[in-house]
Design an enzyme around this catalytic site. Structure first.
Site, PDB file in Angstrom:
ATOM      1  N   SER A  74       0.826  -1.213   0.000  1.00 28.04           N
ATOM      2  CA  SER A  74       0.000   0.000   0.000  1.00 28.04           C
ATOM      3  C   SER A  74       0.861   1.265   0.000  1.00 28.04           C
ATOM      4  O   SER A  74       1.998   1.260   0.462  1.00 28.04           O
ATOM      5  CB  SER A  74      -0.894   0.049   1.235  1.00 28.04           C
ATOM      6  OG  SER A  74      -1.712  -1.082   1.298  1.00 28.04           O
TER       7      SER A  74
HETATM    8  N1  SAH Z   1       0.105  -5.521   3.962  1.00 33.73           N
HETATM    9  C1  SAH Z   1       0.910  -5.790   2.794  1.00 33.73           C
HETATM   10  C2  SAH Z   1       0.198  -5.542   1.495  1.00 33.73           C
HETATM   11  C3  SAH Z   1      -0.776  -6.596   1.246  1.00 33.73           C
HETATM   12  S1  SAH Z   1      -1.436  -6.796  -0.376  1.00 33.73           S
HETATM   13  C4  SAH Z   1       2.226  -5.066   2.827  1.00 33.73           C
HETATM   14  O1  SAH Z   1       2.481  -4.290   3.749  1.00 33.73           O
HETATM   15  O2  SAH Z   1       3.024  -5.305   1.918  1.00 33.73           O
HETATM   16  C5  SAH Z   1      -2.702  -7.930   0.099  1.00 33.73           C
HETATM   17  C6  SAH Z   1      -2.227  -9.325   0.385  1.00 33.73           C
HETATM   18  O3  SAH Z   1      -3.342 -10.075   0.832  1.00 33.73           O
HETATM   19  C7  SAH Z   1      -1.678 -10.054  -0.830  1.00 33.73           C
HETATM   20  O4  SAH Z   1      -0.355 -10.431  -0.581  1.00 33.73           O
HETATM   21  C8  SAH Z   1      -2.609 -11.251  -0.972  1.00 33.73           C
HETATM   22  O5  SAH Z   1      -1.942 -12.435  -1.396  1.00 33.73           O
HETATM   23  C9  SAH Z   1      -3.151 -11.405   0.437  1.00 33.73           C
HETATM   24  N2  SAH Z   1      -4.407 -12.137   0.588  1.00 33.73           N
HETATM   25  C10 SAH Z   1      -5.486 -12.193  -0.249  1.00 33.73           C
HETATM   26  N3  SAH Z   1      -6.454 -12.983   0.254  1.00 33.73           N
HETATM   27  C11 SAH Z   1      -5.984 -13.453   1.446  1.00 33.73           C
HETATM   28  C12 SAH Z   1      -6.517 -14.321   2.447  1.00 33.73           C
HETATM   29  N4  SAH Z   1      -7.724 -14.901   2.335  1.00 33.73           N
HETATM   30  N5  SAH Z   1      -5.751 -14.563   3.537  1.00 33.73           N
HETATM   31  C13 SAH Z   1      -4.511 -14.010   3.684  1.00 33.73           C
HETATM   32  N6  SAH Z   1      -3.962 -13.202   2.758  1.00 33.73           N
HETATM   33  C14 SAH Z   1      -4.679 -12.906   1.664  1.00 33.73           C
END
Ligand code: SAH
Length: 233
Positions: A81
């Protein structure tokens, strides 16, 4: 001749110091222009944003973009983000030292590191094994021994470590997952992007007397929360 050789030897060293400095300057400018000037005032959040080296969490090819005012690709079709959103969501959780926090969507591990600078324990779940392993490696290289990464489906939360004082969700479902509501401690706060595939609302939830009260704050766009078969929740 000797002096020239000595200088040539020093050059790479000087260069690497300059690179370190570039990031430090870029980071403090980011905190000033993107975080403080836009109204983030929690001193714990500001201190964490100043300290955590965001460039360590992005792929090599994007390191020079690590402190710009934008989300960035971290591979596997996922994004880290924008710094302001990380700071804003963190501030909304009213974090205090000693708290236990759950994050859904570890991604690069950057948000987890910001949380780990403020609270005692961070539990973070990532559904993509490749990203989860890479984030766990980065976090351990940086010495964050209070972050626990699990590869799995975050929709279900992390029952054995519940309740959590705060929950932050960085991928977007259509509705707030029931297990996450259940695993939020009394008085706790959860921030989560909820809505359709392309546009969502950042929703703040507070648990009082066992009931979760919701309050929409900002329109946002996050990657979808998916189940183990790849379908959006
Ligand atoms: N917080 C992160 C950005 C996350 S992007 C950072 O600081 O870099 C969102 C993430 O959520 C992705 O990596 C994706 O693979 C994950 N995601 C999607 N669905 C999910 C689920 N059901 N459980 C856990 N992670 C999930």
């Amino acid at each position: 001749m000797k002096q020239i050789l000595f200088f040539l030897f020093l050059l790479p060293l000087l260069n690497s110091c300059a690179a370190q400095d570039d990031y430090a300057t870029a980071r403090s400018n980011m905190v000033r222009d993107q975080i403080r000037e836009r109204g983030i005032s929690d001193s714990r959040v500001i201190r964490a944003m100043k300290k955590v080296e965001r460039h360590r969490f992005v792929p090599d090819r994007a390191k020079n973009l690590a402190y710009i005012d934008s989300p960035l690709s971290i591979g596997e079709g996922q994004t880290i983000s924008q710094p302001f959103i990380v700071a804003f969501m963190t501030e909304q959780l009213y974090l205090r030292p000693g708290m236990k926090v759950l994050e859904i969507g570890t991604g690069s591990g950057y948000q987890a590191a910001i949380l780990a600078e403020i609270v005692a324990e961070v539990y973070t779940i990532e559904i993509n094994a490749k990203l989860g392993k890479s984030a766990a490696k980065t976090l351990s290289e940086l010495g964050y021994d209070n972050v626990f990464v699990k590869i799995g489906d975050g929709y279900l939360g992390w029952e054995e470590h519940a309740p959590f004082d705060a929950i932050i969700v960085t991928c977007s479902p259509n509705e707030i997952p029931g297990p996450l509501k259940d695993q939020l401690a009394e008085g706790g706060r959860m921030i989560i992007p909820v809505g359709g595939k392309y546009i969502q609302s950042l929703v703040l939830n507070r648990k009082k007397n066992g009931k979760v009260k919701q309050h929409s704050i900002l329109p946002v766009r996050f990657v979808p929360m998916i189940d183990s078969t790849g379908n959006r929740y």
